[in-house]
Motif scaffolding. Structure first.
Motif, PDB file in Angstrom:
ATOM      1  N   ASP A 183     -67.590 -41.188  73.004  1.00 55.73           N
ATOM      2  CA  ASP A 183     -68.202 -42.508  72.877  1.00 55.73           C
ATOM      3  C   ASP A 183     -67.275 -43.376  72.026  1.00 55.73           C
ATOM      4  OD1 ASP A 183     -69.724 -44.714  72.444  1.00 55.73           O
ATOM      5  OD2 ASP A 183     -71.382 -43.682  71.439  1.00 55.73           O
ATOM      6  N   SER A 185     -67.521 -46.321  71.163  1.00 61.41           N
ATOM      7  CA  SER A 185     -68.183 -47.251  70.241  1.00 61.41           C
ATOM      8  C   SER A 185     -68.314 -46.655  68.840  1.00 61.41           C
ATOM      9  CB  SER A 185     -69.545 -47.686  70.785  1.00 61.41           C
ATOM     10  OG  SER A 185     -70.370 -46.584  71.005  1.00 61.41           O
ATOM     11  N   ILE A 186     -68.175 -45.323  68.712  1.00 67.23           N
ATOM     12  CA  ILE A 186     -68.197 -44.721  67.369  1.00 67.23           C
ATOM     13  C   ILE A 186     -66.991 -45.204  66.576  1.00 67.23           C
ATOM     14  CG2 ILE A 186     -67.942 -42.527  66.118  1.00 67.23           C
ATOM     15  CD1 ILE A 186     -69.697 -41.222  68.201  1.00 67.23           C
ATOM     16  N   VAL A 191     -64.874 -49.409  62.576  1.00 66.28           N
ATOM     17  CA  VAL A 191     -64.068 -50.591  62.243  1.00 66.28           C
ATOM     18  C   VAL A 191     -64.975 -51.724  61.756  1.00 66.28           C
ATOM     19  CG1 VAL A 191     -62.423 -52.292  63.117  1.00 66.28           C
ATOM     20  CG2 VAL A 191     -62.255 -49.917  63.862  1.00 66.28           C
ATOM     21  N   LEU A 193     -67.534 -51.423  60.176  1.00 67.17           N
ATOM     22  CA  LEU A 193     -68.019 -51.062  58.834  1.00 67.17           C
ATOM     23  C   LEU A 193     -66.884 -51.072  57.804  1.00 67.17           C
ATOM     24  CD1 LEU A 193     -70.449 -48.213  59.882  1.00 67.17           C
ATOM     25  CD2 LEU A 193     -71.099 -50.362  58.785  1.00 67.17           C
ATOM     26  N   GLY A 194     -65.731 -51.584  58.208  1.00 55.23           N
ATOM     27  CA  GLY A 194     -64.654 -51.786  57.233  1.00 55.23           C
ATOM     28  C   GLY A 194     -63.499 -50.798  57.309  1.00 55.23           C
ATOM     29  N   THR A 195     -63.501 -49.894  58.296  1.00 56.49           N
ATOM     30  CA  THR A 195     -62.397 -48.935  58.392  1.00 56.49           C
ATOM     31  C   THR A 195     -61.177 -49.616  59.015  1.00 56.49           C
ATOM     32  OG1 THR A 195     -64.083 -47.310  58.949  1.00 56.49           O
ATOM     33  CG2 THR A 195     -61.793 -46.605  59.149  1.00 56.49           C
TER      34      THR A 195
ATOM     35  N   ALA B  50     -67.776 -59.951  66.602  1.00 52.71           N
ATOM     36  CA  ALA B  50     -67.482 -58.784  65.750  1.00 52.71           C
ATOM     37  C   ALA B  50     -65.988 -58.598  65.535  1.00 52.71           C
ATOM     38  CB  ALA B  50     -68.072 -57.529  66.385  1.00 52.71           C
ATOM     39  N   HIS B  73     -62.199 -55.394  60.766  1.00 49.70           N
ATOM     40  CA  HIS B  73     -62.677 -54.578  59.647  1.00 49.70           C
ATOM     41  C   HIS B  73     -62.871 -55.390  58.365  1.00 49.70           C
ATOM     42  CE1 HIS B  73     -58.301 -54.484  59.110  1.00 49.70           C
ATOM     43  NE2 HIS B  73     -58.493 -54.126  57.873  1.00 49.70           N
ATOM     44  N   ILE B  77     -69.383 -58.035  59.531  1.00 47.44           N
ATOM     45  CA  ILE B  77     -70.394 -58.315  60.561  1.00 47.44           C
ATOM     46  C   ILE B  77     -71.105 -56.984  60.829  1.00 47.44           C
ATOM     47  CG2 ILE B  77     -70.768 -58.988  62.957  1.00 47.44           C
ATOM     48  CD1 ILE B  77     -69.569 -61.318  61.576  1.00 47.44           C
ATOM     49  N   MET B  79     -73.176 -54.474  63.054  1.00 44.42           N
ATOM     50  CA  MET B  79     -73.385 -54.367  64.501  1.00 44.42           C
ATOM     51  C   MET B  79     -74.097 -53.067  64.858  1.00 44.42           C
ATOM     52  SD  MET B  79     -70.716 -55.088  67.558  1.00 44.42           S
ATOM     53  CE  MET B  79     -71.173 -54.948  69.277  1.00 44.42           C
ATOM     54  N   PHE B  81     -74.786 -50.783  68.085  1.00 40.59           N
ATOM     55  CA  PHE B  81     -74.255 -50.620  69.438  1.00 40.59           C
ATOM     56  C   PHE B  81     -75.324 -50.079  70.383  1.00 40.59           C
ATOM     57  CE2 PHE B  81     -70.688 -50.806  66.689  1.00 40.59           C
ATOM     58  CZ  PHE B  81     -69.641 -51.326  67.434  1.00 40.59           C
ATOM     59  N   SER B  83     -75.084 -47.616  72.358  1.00 41.44           N
ATOM     60  CA  SER B  83     -75.151 -46.151  72.274  1.00 41.44           C
ATOM     61  C   SER B  83     -75.495 -45.701  70.850  1.00 41.44           C
ATOM     62  CB  SER B  83     -73.804 -45.559  72.675  1.00 41.44           C
ATOM     63  OG  SER B  83     -72.837 -45.848  71.673  1.00 41.44           O
ATOM     64  N   ALA B  85     -73.860 -45.238  68.334  1.00 42.15           N
ATOM     65  CA  ALA B  85     -72.568 -44.921  67.719  1.00 42.15           C
ATOM     66  C   ALA B  85     -72.720 -44.371  66.308  1.00 42.15           C
ATOM     67  CB  ALA B  85     -71.660 -46.154  67.729  1.00 42.15           C
ATOM     68  N   LEU B  86     -73.712 -43.526  66.094  1.00 34.62           N
ATOM     69  CA  LEU B  86     -73.844 -42.875  64.788  1.00 34.62           C
ATOM     70  C   LEU B  86     -72.721 -41.858  64.641  1.00 34.62           C
ATOM     71  CD1 LEU B  86     -77.699 -42.286  64.655  1.00 34.62           C
ATOM     72  CD2 LEU B  86     -76.379 -44.114  63.577  1.00 34.62           C
ATOM     73  N   PHE B  87     -72.282 -41.627  63.421  1.00 33.93           N
ATOM     74  CA  PHE B  87     -71.211 -40.658  63.200  1.00 33.93           C
ATOM     75  C   PHE B  87     -71.824 -39.253  63.228  1.00 33.93           C
ATOM     76  CE2 PHE B  87     -69.668 -44.340  60.445  1.00 33.93           C
ATOM     77  CZ  PHE B  87     -68.996 -44.909  61.511  1.00 33.93           C
ATOM     78  N   TYR B  98     -71.639 -44.926  54.617  1.00 35.86           N
ATOM     79  CA  TYR B  98     -70.232 -44.925  55.038  1.00 35.86           C
ATOM     80  C   TYR B  98     -69.485 -46.205  54.614  1.00 35.86           C
ATOM     81  CZ  TYR B  98     -66.111 -44.786  58.005  1.00 35.86           C
ATOM     82  OH  TYR B  98     -64.814 -44.812  58.448  1.00 35.86           O
ATOM     83  N   GLY B  99     -70.027 -47.341  54.995  1.00 33.30           N
ATOM     84  CA  GLY B  99     -69.349 -48.614  54.709  1.00 33.30           C
ATOM     85  C   GLY B  99     -69.241 -48.882  53.214  1.00 33.30           C
ATOM     86  N   LEU B 102     -66.535 -46.752  51.678  1.00 35.23           N
ATOM     87  CA  LEU B 102     -65.220 -47.273  52.055  1.00 35.23           C
ATOM     88  C   LEU B 102     -64.886 -48.513  51.224  1.00 35.23           C
ATOM     89  CD1 LEU B 102     -63.413 -46.166  54.343  1.00 35.23           C
ATOM     90  CD2 LEU B 102     -64.174 -48.074  55.720  1.00 35.23           C
ATOM     91  N   ARG B 146     -77.524 -48.638  58.712  1.00 34.33           N
ATOM     92  CA  ARG B 146     -76.076 -48.565  58.493  1.00 34.33           C
ATOM     93  C   ARG B 146     -75.421 -49.936  58.677  1.00 34.33           C
ATOM     94  NH1 ARG B 146     -72.332 -45.154  62.578  1.00 34.33           N
ATOM     95  NH2 ARG B 146     -72.882 -46.945  63.862  1.00 34.33           N
ATOM     96  N   ALA B 147     -75.864 -50.652  59.707  1.00 34.54           N
ATOM     97  CA  ALA B 147     -75.274 -51.965  59.980  1.00 34.54           C
ATOM     98  C   ALA B 147     -75.627 -52.989  58.902  1.00 34.54           C
ATOM     99  CB  ALA B 147     -75.732 -52.458  61.345  1.00 34.54           C
ATOM    100  N   LEU B 150     -73.855 -53.224  54.264  1.00 35.40           N
ATOM    101  CA  LEU B 150     -72.885 -54.057  53.541  1.00 35.40           C
ATOM    102  C   LEU B 150     -73.362 -55.503  53.416  1.00 35.40           C
ATOM    103  CD1 LEU B 150     -69.576 -52.617  55.035  1.00 35.40           C
ATOM    104  CD2 LEU B 150     -70.391 -52.386  52.701  1.00 35.40           C
TER     105      LEU B 150
END
Lengths: 286, 321
Positions: A183, A185-186, A191, A193-195, B50, B73, B77, B79, B81, B83, B85-87, B98-99, B102, B146-147, B150
């Protein structure tokens, strides 16, 4: 009632397949393994392969500094080779999986073609490439980057290149399905989220695919422990792995009991390494 | 939080023009739904805001800052998704944190923020749970938390509820509306479901073929669709052609049936009762009109009955041809 219904008796077809699988395992794995274990306790016979006996001296020899060192070196070179091949193959597969469909097909066919080559042909190809006059050293001299070129093989580095090349297409093709279906979108979420994009590989892709990369690395480790041609063709005698030594003892010196004992010990060591890796990996999985 | 202004935005993928000169101004704290069918360009707008795509032309201003000059980055913003898009290698708490990690937030601040956010989305106590062990709705909430971690200036959601069942979707719609209202965050929500857009949006932007057909409040969109496409997309399926004049749109519930009197004559082809609602299909000339009413509130007809169809003038409006 529901649970009883869920438990189905295996059909005749599945029983037949199970029986066949067990038979194949027994004929091709268990029987030779038992034979090897039995022979490992026999007395070596200089006139032949062995005399039936029950002695520990073949195992005692393993703990002499020579065999002990060779086994450690085998583990080291196999582990390094496995890590290197995955370290090279994984980024390449990521790159390929983001190409257009036709370019992906080109890469897949190329990798499959590499798999068709035998270990001997690959070894000879690298032998020529690393030779003083015809290969890479000669080319580097020709473009003025190396004044006094010499052959790059046999050496530990040459052996590692051979091992990595040998495992590369296998690892790439194992990883390709899961990497191409990932996926995307992960990565994009990371990105947003600041990566920084350059860190996405290390912060997201590597940890995300750890569950795939660890088994592949372990598989390569076991595979490389058994590779015979590359160490003999591209490595120095001091780089030879236990596989080469076992073959040398069993066939060259006609000492089958010692060869069998060394093989049993390596089998045990390999299984212990795999178990330890599995336990460590499981502990770190969230 | 800030107002967002999109001016003359264009984006092409090869020969396909995904966005054709899009302009829209969004006020601070507004909830915008981008509504349209597949390939109409709604997700492309989100990805351009984004920073996941680069635009060909135009401008995106957040307050007075040109967003297109800022890499993805660094845009801050939030976002969600489609899907989610969880880690997968991180648990719930680590996904939300996470954010912040970072960005170098202090550990104590991260812990308190993660608790606050999980509380906000109704997931208190699940901080250490693996995301794979969560239900679809719970994963949805983690993605939202998560979105928002920040404290983004703009919140983007790309068809986030498309994989949920109807009941859970309704629940999540209410929750996201509550969260957006509480935080007052400027929000873009992409959907192809007009009901969802109507339920959520302060303003709906209906898109078609890379262009904006109409941007209006749900009420205005429903009562006064600007184009035939909008009328059809939001479910007003009676577009009545008139000789030499612009066609008119009439909602099914505005049609009145009578056995005689003024109107146009038609024949009832089909009728079915859906709970309290009665729906009919009426053949008028070469066209089928759809009529609906509360069952028992009007005259009863059998299938095949000849009827006169009429509507109040104030409930019909002309559409561009």
């Amino acid at each position: 009632m529901g649970a009883a219904r869920m438990m189905r008796m295996p059909s005749y077809g599945s029983r037949l397949i199970s029986g066949l699988a067990f038979g194949v395992m027994a004929v091709f794995f268990v029987v030779p393994l038992i034979f090897m274990i039995v022979v490992s306790f026999y007395q070596p016979d200089p006139m032949g392969f062995y005399k039936v006996d029950f002695v520990w001296e073949n195992y005692a020899k393993f703990f002499s500094s020579f065999y002990y060192t060779v086994s450690l070196r085998s583990l080291y070179s196999s582990a390094l080779g496995a890590v290197l091949v995955v370290a090279f193959a994984f980024p390449l597969v990521l790159f390929v999986s983001d190409l257009s469909r036709s370019h992906q097909q080109f890469w897949i066919i190329s990798l499959l073609s590499l798999m068709c080559l035998s270990e001997v042909i690959i070894g000879f190809a690298w032998l020529i490439l690393m030779s003083q006059s015809a290969g890479i050293p000669g080319f580097l001299e020709w473009i003025g980057l190396w004044d006094n070129p010499r052959s790059l093989s046999p050496s530990f580095g040459a052996m590692m290149i051979g091992l990595v090349f040998l495992g590369f297409s296998i690892v790439a093709l194992i990883l390709y399905p899961s990497v191409s279906r990932r996926d995307r979108s992960i990565e994009e979420a990371a990105v947003t989220l600041g990566t920084p994009p350059r860190l996405v590989f290390f912060k997201i892709l590597l940890p995300t695919f750890r569950a795939s990369l660890v088994p592949v690395t372990l598989t390569m480790f076991v595979y490389m422990l058994g590779v015979f041609v590359m160490p003999t063709m591209l490595g120095r005698p001091k780089d030879w792995t236990m596989t080469v030594i076992i073959s040398d003892k069993a066939l060259g010196d006609a000492n089958l009991p010692l060869g069998a004992a060394l093989a049993v010990v390596m089998l045990i060591v390999t299984v212990l390494v795999l178990i330890a890796s599995a336990v460590l990996t499981r502990r770190r999985t969230p | 939080m800030a107002a967002l202004t999109i001016s003359n935005l264009r984006k092409s993928f090869g020969t396909f023009d995904a966005l054709k000169d899009i302009s829209i101004s969004v006020t601070d704290g507004e909830f915008i739904c981008l509504l349209g069918g597949s390939g109409c360009g709604k997700t492309t707008i989100l990805r351009l805001i984004a920073g996941l795509e680069t635009h060909d032309d135009g401008q995106i201003l957040l307050g007075s800052d040109d967003l297109t000059a800022i890499p993805c980055h660094k845009r801050n913003i939030g976002m969600v998704f489609q899907s989610l898009a969880l880690f997968p290698h991180l648990n719930v708490g680590d996904n939300v944190a996470y954010g912040m990690r970072l960005a170098g937030f202090p550990a104590a601040k991260i812990t308190s923020e993660v608790s606050r956010l999980l509380n906000l989305v109704g997931l208190s106590g699940l901080m250490d749970r693996s995301v794979a062990a969560l239900s679809g709705g719970q994963q949805q909430r983690v993605a939202i938390a998560r979105a928002l971690a920040l404290q983004p200036q703009v919140f983007l959601m790309d068809e986030p509820f498309s994989a949920l069942d109807a009941a859970l979707r309704d629940q999540m719609q209410e929750e996201i509306k509550r969260i957006q209202r509480d935080l007052g965050i400027t929000t873009f929500f992409v959907t192809h479901d007009q009901r969802e857009a109507m339920a959520l949006a302060d303003r709906i932007v209906v898109m078609n073929d890379g262009k904006i057909e109409q941007a209006a409040s749900p009420e205005e969109l429903y009562t006064r669709p600007a184009t035939r496409f909008v009328a059809e997309f939001i479910g007003i399926n009676n577009i009545i052609a008139r000789d030499g004049q612009m066609p008119i749109a009439v909602r099914p519930e505005a049609l009145v049936l009578g056995a005689s009197g003024d109107g146009i004559s038609g024949k009832i082809m089909r009728q079915r009762r859906l709970g309290a609602l009665l729906e009919r299909e009426i053949k008028v000339g070469g066209q089928t009109l759809f009529q609906s009413e509360i069952a028992g509130s009007g005259v009863s007809f059998d299938i095949g009955a000849e009827v006169m169809v009429s509507w109040p003038d104030e409930k019909a409006w002309a559409l561009p041809a």
